[in-house]
Enzyme design. Structure first.
Site, PDB file in Angstrom:
ATOM      1  N   GLU A  66      24.522 -41.623   0.293  1.00  0.00           N
ATOM      2  CA  GLU A  66      25.428 -40.664   0.935  1.00  0.00           C
ATOM      3  C   GLU A  66      26.903 -41.074   0.834  1.00  0.00           C
ATOM      4  O   GLU A  66      27.652 -40.946   1.808  1.00  0.00           O
ATOM      5  CB  GLU A  66      25.026 -40.473   2.408  1.00  0.00           C
ATOM      6  CG  GLU A  66      23.679 -39.814   2.507  1.00  0.00           C
ATOM      7  CD  GLU A  66      23.131 -39.744   3.926  1.00  0.00           C
ATOM      8  OE1 GLU A  66      22.621 -38.682   4.289  1.00  0.00           O
ATOM      9  OE2 GLU A  66      23.204 -40.749   4.658  1.00  0.00           O
TER      10      GLU A  66
HETATM   11  C1  ACM Z   1      19.311 -42.424   4.009  1.00  0.00           C
HETATM   12  O1  ACM Z   1      18.464 -41.873   4.735  1.00  0.00           O
HETATM   13  N1  ACM Z   1      20.561 -41.997   4.020  1.00  0.00           N
HETATM   14  C2  ACM Z   1      18.961 -43.519   3.124  1.00  0.00           C
END
Ligand code: ACM
Length: 552
Positions: free
Chosen positions: A358
């Protein structure tokens, strides 16, 4: 991605196998009567045999444990633990330690002395010997004279002890003296894991969990033969590990958590205590320092890490994807080097996780440049890189591991990128979010947890095949399975338990048991039989209507 609810298009994989007929087990009681009991784990109240009423139980059948053993040959007389039983160990510190661990479980509930000894015959024997056991396998032989667990390595003995524990009545877990009898069914188990990496992740960044709380979770993991504890040590909401060269990371960056509570951090001594305790349960701690995103706590602690030189405020919300280390500043790499050096020095295990998920505030070019500079730093300090599977878009270093956290509905292109990396030698740890993210709500009515990956009921969590899960990824490219537990909504051990149980044992079984044992209909019966053990251990769990629980 975490904020979006994704619609599922694929049905859960279902591997079926013929249901095995329930085999009767012969069991001799002290009065000499030969009883034939159906091996269902049912029990009836029996007649007094030694002046007090004692439940007359069928010994738990050898195949009724979680994870399902690789091979079981039931038969013969059960072994009965009595006040005369001794725990016979090899004359080695490692085997003695495992013997003491077993004695510490058995003594309070049986009320027996169960002395450790290196002499004599019979009883409970723990022995190391060469054999076809691998690093973690074991054999358990049970008969009238005793129970012997044999393994090549201490880890195998420890896993065999977990099996022995589950073969004994659930009351063995209690801390006060309970009525027996303490029977172990006769026969032989030969067991070894399908996958080398069987992990669980705990997010101690969104909410901080104390050393004692982490130890409690480690004990729960050990019961199911999980061998890796991945600690998510840093995120936007908190930095949880002391770093001497950048002290404000912990003292300031660790001073809050989701919702604005006081947070906390581990001193180096605290962290080493977690590592030591995990090792005593044969788990390796895998530290994660998430970067370049999920770094608000670090950016808030040191203005110079920000591209504009201005520290943002501490963050106590639950959004993702808004923070990034400043990829084009040299000080960023001084920071990364210092942190990785200090964390690696606290890590006897092989792996160091650098996150990489992310990174929505970092351009793909900057992301690749950053990851390509950081991966060699991990190698320089003697560790193997693990990254979330976005690392496969940046070029994983040789030997790096990628942790897949997509969904059934993740795009074919993204899965193909992971498969390409696997073809090029990157081994995968599978953590599909709509299967083994333990923080996903079970149903819309689950009070805790999130739902961005969907609702994940117990069957859905269990019913998939890690060896055939990702298109064009052969089982040989899969190092194992890990069940993450993110804690945006979780702040107590009771919260952790109710989300992990009963899904955690399923993830553990996917990692350990041969594919041929995989069958929901028989698994759910074994799972239901764990409930009294959780009750005895004080573990609260979700009473899924999919599982035939015993009456409460
Ligand atoms: C994640 O759940 N952002 C690895």
């Amino acid at each position: 991605m975490r904020a979006t609810r994704t619609t599922r298009t694929t049905r859960p994989t279902r591997l079926t196998r013929p249901t095995r007929p329930v085999r009767p087990i012969r069991l001799t009681r002290t009065l000499g009567a030969l009883l034939l009991v159906a091996a269902t784990g049912a029990f009836t109240m029996g007649v007094a045999s030694a002046g007090h009423a004692e439940p007359r139980r069928a010994a738990t059948p050898l195949d009724q444990v979680i994870p399902a053993p690789a091979s079981v040959k039931a038969g013969g007389t059960p072994y009965r633990i009595t006040s005369g039983t001794r725990i016979r160990v090899d004359d080695s510190p490692e085997v003695r330690r495992i013997g003491t661990y077993l004695a510490d479980i058995l003594r309070p509930s049986t009320g027996y002395r169960l002395p450790l000894t290196t002499q004599g015959d019979g009883g409970i024997r723990l022995r190391l010997a060469k054999g076809p056991f691998g690093a973690e396998g074991y054999r358990l032989d049970s008969g009238a004279e005793g129970v012997t667990i044999t393994a090549q390595e201490p880890a195998g003995l420890f896993h065999g002890v977990q099996t022995l524990r589950q073969l004994l009545p659930a009351a063995v877990e209690k801390k006060s003296v309970q009525p027996g009898p303490w029977l172990v069914a006769g026969g032989t188990i030969q067991d070894r894991p399908r996958f080398a990496y069987r992990g669980a992740m705990l997010d101690v960044a969104r909410h901080f969990f104390t050393v004692e709380q982490v130890k409690r979770y480690i004990d729960e993991l050990a019961l199911y033969k999980i061998n890796k504890l991945h600690l998510h040590l840093s995120d936007d909401q908190g930095w949880r590990i002391a770093v001497d060269s950048w002290p404000r990371l912990a003292t300031y960056g660790g001073s809050t958590q989701v919702g604005g509570g006081p947070g906390g951090h581990y001193t180096k001594a605290d962290y080493q205590e977690i590592v030591r305790y995990a090792a005593s349960r044969h788990l390796e701690v895998v530290p994660e320092i998430d970067m370049p995103g999920h770094t608000n706590a670090a950016l808030a602690s040191y203005a110079e890490l920000n591209c504009d030189g201005v520290a943002p405020p501490l963050y106590t919300g639950t959004k993702v994807g808004f923070s990034s280390l400043c990829v084009n500043k040299e000080i960023t790499y001084d920071f990364v080097d210092d942190v990785i050096r200090e964390v690696a020095a606290l890590t006897p295990g092989r792996h160091l996780h650098i996150g990489g998920d992310e990174a929505h505030s970092t351009s793909p070019e900057d992301y690749a440049a950053f990851m390509n500079r950081v991966q060699p730093v991990v190698a320089r300090y003697g560790k193997t890189v693990i990254g979330w599977h976005q690392l496969t878009g940046a070029g994983p270093a040789k030997g790096a591991l990628a942790q897949y956290w997509g969904l059934d509905s993740t795009s074919a292109a993204e899965k193909a990128q992971v498969a390409r990396a696997a073809r090029n030698g990157t081994k995968l740890i599978l953590s599909p979010a709509d299967r083994v993210y333990l923080d996903m709500k079970y149903t819309k009515d689950t009070p805790l947890g999130l739902a961005w990956a969907g609702y994940v009921e117990v069957q859905r969590s269990y019913d998939w095949n890690p060896g055939g899960y990702l298109p064009d990824v052969p089982e040989s490219a899969v190092l194992g399975v890990e069940a993450p537990l993110w804690t945006e909504t979780l702040s107590t051990s009771a919260h952790l338990d109710t989300m992990a149980f009963p899904r955690l044992p399923g993830a553990a079984e996917l990692g350990w048991s041969p594919a041929a044992t995989h069958d929901w209909d028989t698994y759910k019966v074994r799972l239901a039989a764990q409930a009294p053990r959780w009750d005895a251990l004080g573990i609260g769990y979700y009473r899924s209507p999919q599982v035939p629980w015993p009456a409460a």
